[in-house]
Design an enzyme around this catalytic site. Structure first.
Site, PDB file in Angstrom:
ATOM      1  CE1 TYR A 208     -14.315  13.129 -25.144  1.00 31.13           C
ATOM      2  CE2 TYR A 208     -13.454  11.735 -26.812  1.00 31.13           C
ATOM      3  CZ  TYR A 208     -14.523  12.652 -26.336  1.00 31.13           C
ATOM      4  OH  TYR A 208     -15.618  12.756 -26.919  1.00 31.13           O
TER       5      TYR A 208
ATOM      6  CG  LEU B 231     -26.338   3.005 -27.995  1.00 28.53           C
ATOM      7  CD1 LEU B 231     -25.548   2.129 -27.429  1.00 28.53           C
ATOM      8  CD2 LEU B 231     -27.579   2.882 -28.678  1.00 28.53           C
ATOM      9  CB  ALA B 232     -29.429   7.980 -23.968  1.00 30.96           C
ATOM     10  CB  SER B 233     -24.381   8.680 -22.052  1.00 30.04           C
ATOM     11  OG  SER B 233     -24.003   9.898 -22.879  1.00 30.04           O
ATOM     12  N   GLY B 234     -25.589   5.149 -22.408  1.00 30.32           N
ATOM     13  CA  GLY B 234     -25.700   3.847 -21.917  1.00 30.32           C
ATOM     14  C   GLY B 234     -26.983   4.120 -21.118  1.00 30.32           C
TER      15      GLY B 234
END
Length: 269
Positions: A69, A214-217
């Site tokens: 990251y 959240l499905a990457s937004g």
């Protein structure tokens, strides 16, 4: 104000207790090669500190980072000074992100170097949960690289308290749980193929962290349905789930997510 202070749950049989929502920190350290629908600006130290303080006030005690990251670990060390015992810290090994590219190394030497480096960056004497950051070849990584054996040694040394995998396959998740403490799996409204890993965890007292909750937004549903509420209802309906990791740098989103998770869990009691 809804909070998660009274909603902590065990992370399998590790002895760790975690908030049902964890804070993912990729956006504190990296803005390249990320799979979000919209671009973003990495927050400065004052904004990051405010976000961490807000998370604590809302009852979040779980923070997720990784060497891949960007500079997330390096930033978290100073930002969390004086608060170490307030947080359950999750980091990873295996994936490195340099010059905009990911590369992987699961060797014993690199695994030990990676964990020692994470300890220094995070300014701590132990990492609560250390996950193998899989390249997708979960079974090969677990069976042929020696990474799990190295993590078992580091656990015996007290440098990590628990270990597992952030994987991409059912077979890898199951093997990781048989031999380790926790698995991080994708489970959301549009992707539920790893549900057998959750089922195994529920029946064997193993920890499960949900990624891409959240499905990457990208979570979306029919008009009139709140996709965030529906996502958390799905996730927390499964008894194997310990916590869902959501990476946001927007205070309003963080507060809304906490309120939704609190409402879902208190409604299901």
């Amino acid at each position: 104000m809804s909070t998660l202070h009274d909603l902590q749950r065990p992370l399998g049989s590790t002895g760790l207790r975690v908030s049902p929502l964890g804070l993912g920190t990729v956006k504190l350290g990296r803005d390249q090669g990320v799979k979000y629908p919209n671009g973003f600006t990495i927050p400065d130290d004052a904004q990051a500190l405010a976000l961490l303080q807000q998370a604590r006030e809302l009852g979040i005690n779980l923070i997720d980072t990784a060497p891949a990251y960007g500079i997330s670990e390096q930033r978290l060390g100073p930002l969390l000074r004086g608060q170490r015992d307030e947080w359950v810290i999750v980091s990873k090994t295996g994936e490195e992100f340099e010059q905009g590219q990911s590369h992987f190394d699961f060797s014993a030497a690199h695994t030990r170097l990676s964990v020692e480096r994470s300890l220094k960056r995070l300014e701590t004497d132990r990492i609560d949960l250390l996950l193998v950051h899989s390249d997708g070849n979960d079974l090969t990584v677990l069976r042929e690289t020696g990474v799990y054996e190295t993590l078992a040694e580091l656990k015996r040394e007290g440098k990590i308290l628990a270990y597992g995998i952030s994987g991409k396959t059912v077979e890898g998740g199951l093997l990781a749980l048989e031999q380790g403490d926790c698995a991080m799996v994708t489970y959301n409204l549009s992707e539920q193929s790893e549900k057998p890993v959750l089922d195994y965890a529920a029946s064997h007292a193993k920890g499960i962290l949900i990624k891409k909750a959240l499905a990457s937004g990208h979570a979306c549903l029919a008009e009139g349905v709140d996709p965030v509420r529906a996502s958390f209802e799905l996730i927390f309906a499964h008894p194997g789930v310990s916590s869902a990791i959501v990476g946001t740098i927007t205070p309003a989103h963080l507060a809304a997510n906490v309120a939704t998770v609190a409402a879902v869990l208190q409604g299901s009691r």
